[in-house]
Structure formats: structure tokens, C-alpha cells
Design a protein around this motif. Structure first.
Motif, PDB file in Angstrom:
ATOM      1  N   TYR A  35      30.317  34.952  47.763  1.00 40.44           N
ATOM      2  CA  TYR A  35      30.031  36.281  47.250  1.00 40.44           C
ATOM      3  C   TYR A  35      28.520  36.471  47.208  1.00 40.44           C
ATOM      4  N   LEU A  43      28.543  42.624  42.782  1.00 36.32           N
ATOM      5  CA  LEU A  43      29.139  41.446  43.414  1.00 36.32           C
ATOM      6  C   LEU A  43      30.094  41.854  44.512  1.00 36.32           C
ATOM      7  N   ILE A  45      32.431  40.287  47.990  1.00 34.77           N
ATOM      8  CA  ILE A  45      32.849  39.152  48.788  1.00 34.77           C
ATOM      9  C   ILE A  45      32.230  39.225  50.187  1.00 34.77           C
ATOM     10  N   ILE A  56      38.822  35.871  55.552  1.00 33.66           N
ATOM     11  CA  ILE A  56      38.168  37.128  55.197  1.00 33.66           C
ATOM     12  C   ILE A  56      36.749  37.075  55.742  1.00 33.66           C
ATOM     13  N   GLY A  98      45.877  34.658  48.824  1.00 33.84           N
ATOM     14  CA  GLY A  98      47.046  35.452  48.459  1.00 33.84           C
ATOM     15  C   GLY A  98      46.816  36.286  47.223  1.00 33.84           C
ATOM     16  N   LEU A  99      47.868  36.910  46.750  1.00 31.29           N
ATOM     17  CA  LEU A  99      47.759  37.951  45.751  1.00 31.29           C
ATOM     18  C   LEU A  99      47.077  37.468  44.480  1.00 31.29           C
ATOM     19  N   GLN A 103      40.186  32.445  40.696  1.00 29.04           N
ATOM     20  CA  GLN A 103      39.019  31.933  41.388  1.00 29.04           C
ATOM     21  C   GLN A 103      38.057  31.307  40.387  1.00 29.04           C
TER      22      GLN A 103
ATOM     23  N   TYR B  33      46.511  42.276  40.454  1.00 32.80           N
ATOM     24  CA  TYR B  33      46.041  41.695  39.203  1.00 32.80           C
ATOM     25  C   TYR B  33      44.710  42.340  38.829  1.00 32.80           C
ATOM     26  N   PHE B  35      41.225  41.781  36.158  1.00 37.01           N
ATOM     27  CA  PHE B  35      40.495  40.769  35.401  1.00 37.01           C
ATOM     28  C   PHE B  35      39.276  41.396  34.722  1.00 37.01           C
ATOM     29  N   GLN B  95      42.355  42.508  41.984  1.00 37.04           N
ATOM     30  CA  GLN B  95      42.742  41.589  43.054  1.00 37.04           C
ATOM     31  C   GLN B  95      44.044  42.032  43.694  1.00 37.04           C
ATOM     32  N   GLY B  96      43.924  42.455  44.967  1.00 34.86           N
ATOM     33  CA  GLY B  96      45.086  42.667  45.796  1.00 34.86           C
ATOM     34  C   GLY B  96      45.062  41.513  46.773  1.00 34.86           C
ATOM     35  N   GLY B  97      44.500  41.712  47.944  1.00 32.34           N
ATOM     36  CA  GLY B  97      44.281  40.582  48.843  1.00 32.34           C
ATOM     37  C   GLY B  97      42.983  39.874  48.514  1.00 32.34           C
ATOM     38  N   LYS B  98      41.988  40.611  48.111  1.00 30.07           N
ATOM     39  CA  LYS B  98      40.688  40.033  47.769  1.00 30.07           C
ATOM     40  C   LYS B  98      40.229  40.578  46.422  1.00 30.07           C
ATOM     41  N   LEU B  99      39.238  39.933  45.877  1.00 31.96           N
ATOM     42  CA  LEU B  99      38.728  40.291  44.552  1.00 31.96           C
ATOM     43  C   LEU B  99      37.635  41.340  44.712  1.00 31.96           C
ATOM     44  N   PHE B 101      34.999  43.860  42.613  1.00 24.78           N
ATOM     45  CA  PHE B 101      34.364  43.983  41.310  1.00 24.78           C
ATOM     46  C   PHE B 101      33.856  45.400  41.060  1.00 24.78           C
TER      47      PHE B 101
END
Lengths: 114, 111
Positions: A35, A43, A45, A56, A98-99, A103, B33, B35, B95-99, B101
Motif C-alpha cells: 500500500y 492509503l 493498494i 492485484i 478473497g472476500l 490484513q 466487510y 473495518f 473490503q470486497g475483493g480488495k481493501l 480506505f
């Protein structure tokens, strides 16, 4: 017992140089991430690897190249550094991709390009 | 594309009081999800609380709780009995496939 470690923690370098940031996790996780946190703390990815395979790849300049020698390591190489590359870079890992997979983040590497 | 918005760049709370940080998100997915992460001056990203979208019950972790409104796509964080150590940048994340922010909310705690 550091779960996700990064070296170095601070990196100061000149424009045009090539540098690497190393990341290691001892959690036995299959997936690792890079990240970038910019000067406004945003932030985002950059890359994700699962079992050494790239899964990714965000819109990142090809001067940035991740390399995963094994499941526990994901290094970030940056060529021809530019002023705009100055940021904090975080490595993270999770059990799987995955879902939902929590992390775990490393302490970050603050890169300053002069 | 999914987005996460934190509309409060800065918030302040008196020690021992309660504060609520706002977060909205946009997604067409039904399963995901959410967070809240805390980032103190040490830079370390610390997971504060998580919420599964399929669960109607709001998550709680000690002094931290969320108000999850799925239809409104809202996910706020309530910190009760605020402590000096709660001062940090707080990030909402999807978060679906990736996080993904949000922009972050800088929380200061006044003694």
C-alpha cells in the motif's frame, strides 16, 4: 515476534535513484500486499500477491515492480525515483486472498525523494 | 467502483466523553466487510473493529462500537469514555475483493 516487518523504516534518496523496500511475514500467510500512503494520509493498494503470483495490480507506474521470492517475502523495487514517490509504503499480509481475510500491516517505510 | 467517504477530516473530544466518527460507502455488492483502523503517530495500522455486511447486529469491542446502516451505506464508529491514547488518525475501510480506505479522520483527545 514481529509479524510483518519492513526494512528499512526510513529511506532518503535522490531523484533518479533505484531503491528497494523489503517485507517479510512470519505468520504463514499466503497473500501479501503493498500500500502507498501519500502526504495527505490517503492509503491505497498497489499490489497483491497470492502464493507468489500477482493477483492485484493497480494503476501504478511500471517503475514500481514487486518481487516475491517466496510466500513469506514481498519486496518492492522502485526505479528512477521521482519526487512524487515520496510517501509511506506499507506491506501487509493475510491468510488468503478473497472476500474477508484480516490484513496485518507492517510498520511502514517512509520514503523521501529529494 | 466502490468508494469510502469520511466527511470529517478532524474531530476533537474531551477525555472520558463519547465521540462518533462518520463513514459512508458506495457499493453494488451485497456481501462485504467493513473495518475501522487506527493509525497513531507511530504509523502502525491497528484494526479496531470489523463488521460483516450480512450481520444486522452492530459490532462492539470494549469501548468501541459501530452503527451499521446497510441500506443507508453508513458505518459510524462510536468511542465511549475517550482516553488520551485514542488520539490518532482513524480510517474506515471497505473490503470486497480488495481493501479500500476512506480519507481518514484525525481525532484529538483533550485532557
Amino acid at each position: 515476534d514481529t509479524a510483518v516487518s519492513q526494512t528499512p523504516k526510513y529511506l532518503v534518496t535522490q531523484m533518479g535513484n533505484d531503491k528497494s523496500i523489503k517485507c517479510e511475514q512470519n505468520l504463514g500467510h499466503d497473500t501479501m500486499y503493498w500500500y502507498k500512503q501519500d502526504s495527505k494520509k490517503f492509503l491505497k493498494i498497489m499490489f497483491s500477491y497470492n502464493n507468489k503470483e500477482l493477483i492485484i495490480n493497480e494503476t501504478v507506474p511500471n517503475r514500481f515492480s514487486p518481487k516475491s521470492p517466496d510466500k513469506a517475502h514481498l519486496n518492492l523495487h522502485i526505479n528512477s525515483l521521482e519526487l512524487g514517490d515520496s510517501a509511506v509504503y506499507f506491506c501487509a499480509s493475510s491468510r488468503e486472498s478473497g472476500l474477508y481475510n484480516e490484513q496485518f500491516f507492517g510498520p511502514g517505510t517512509r520514503l523521501t525523494v529529494l | 467502483a466502490q468508494t469510502v467517504t469520511q466527511s470529517q477530516p478532524e474531530m476533537s473530544v474531551q477525555e472520558a466523553e463519547t465521540v462518533t466518527l462518520s463513514c459512508t460507502y458506495d457499493t453494488s455488492e451485497s456481501d462485504y466487510y467493513l473495518f475501522w483502523y487506527k493509525q497513531p503517530p507511530s504509523r502502525q495500522m491497528i484494526l479496531v473493529i470489523r463488521q460483516e455486511a450480512y450481520k444486522q447486529q452492530n459490532a462492539t469491542e470494549n469501548r468501541f462500537s459501530v452503527n451499521f446502516q446497510k441500506a443507508a451505506k453508513s458505518f459510524s464508529l462510536k468511542i465511549s469514555d475517550s482516553q488520551l491514547g485514542d488520539a490518532a488518525m482513524y480510517f474506515c475501510a471497505y473490503q470486497g475483493g480488495k481493501l479500500i480506505f476512506g480519507q481518514g479522520t484525525e481525532l484529538s483527545v483533550k485532557p
